[in-house]
Design an enzyme around this catalytic site. Structure first.
Site, short mmCIF file in Angstrom:
data_model
loop_
_atom_site.label_atom_id
_atom_site.label_comp_id
_atom_site.label_asym_id
_atom_site.label_seq_id
_atom_site.Cartn_x
_atom_site.Cartn_y
_atom_site.Cartn_z
N ASP A 294 0.86 -1.18 0.00
CA ASP A 294 0.00 0.00 0.00
C ASP A 294 0.90 1.24 0.00
O ASP A 294 1.10 1.88 1.03
CB ASP A 294 -0.92 -0.02 1.22
CG ASP A 294 -1.95 1.10 1.21
OD1 ASP A 294 -2.02 1.84 0.22
OD2 ASP A 294 -2.69 1.22 2.20
N CYS B 285 -3.88 4.26 -4.60
CA CYS B 285 -4.79 5.42 -4.59
C CYS B 285 -4.59 6.28 -5.84
O CYS B 285 -5.27 7.28 -6.01
CB CYS B 285 -4.61 6.24 -3.32
SG CYS B 285 -2.95 6.84 -3.05
#
Length: 83
Positions: free
Chosen positions: A12, A39
């Site tokens: 992540d 993201c």
């Protein structure tokens, strides 16, 4: 790096993505699967290209609208060695 070989690595990274050096280290870790939480779709695409060049394939991907009524989208991509 911890001793042994991981079964799954969950990555992540920050908005700018993991980058070539981190991707190369993960690809060489011996993991059977890399789960990449992104993201920024552009950073995911760049890092996916690095993984593909290192012999990994995209097994699945899913977009998630975790921030309704904004332009932000999270993506979860699962990679496996191509061989």
């Amino acid at each position: 790096m911890l001793p042994g070989r991981p079964d799954v690595v969950v990555l992540d990274p920050p908005r700018q993505g993991a980058g070539r050096e981190a991707i190369e280290a993960l690809a060489a870790s011996g993991a059977r699967r890399i789960v990449y939480v992104a993201c920024d779709p552009a950073a995911l695409g760049r890092d996916a290209g690095y993984l593909r060049g290192l012999g990994w394939r995209l097994r699945s991907t899913r977009g998630l609208d975790l921030y309704p009524e904004t332009h932000h989208v999270e993506a979860v991509a699962v990679f496996e060695p191509a061989g």
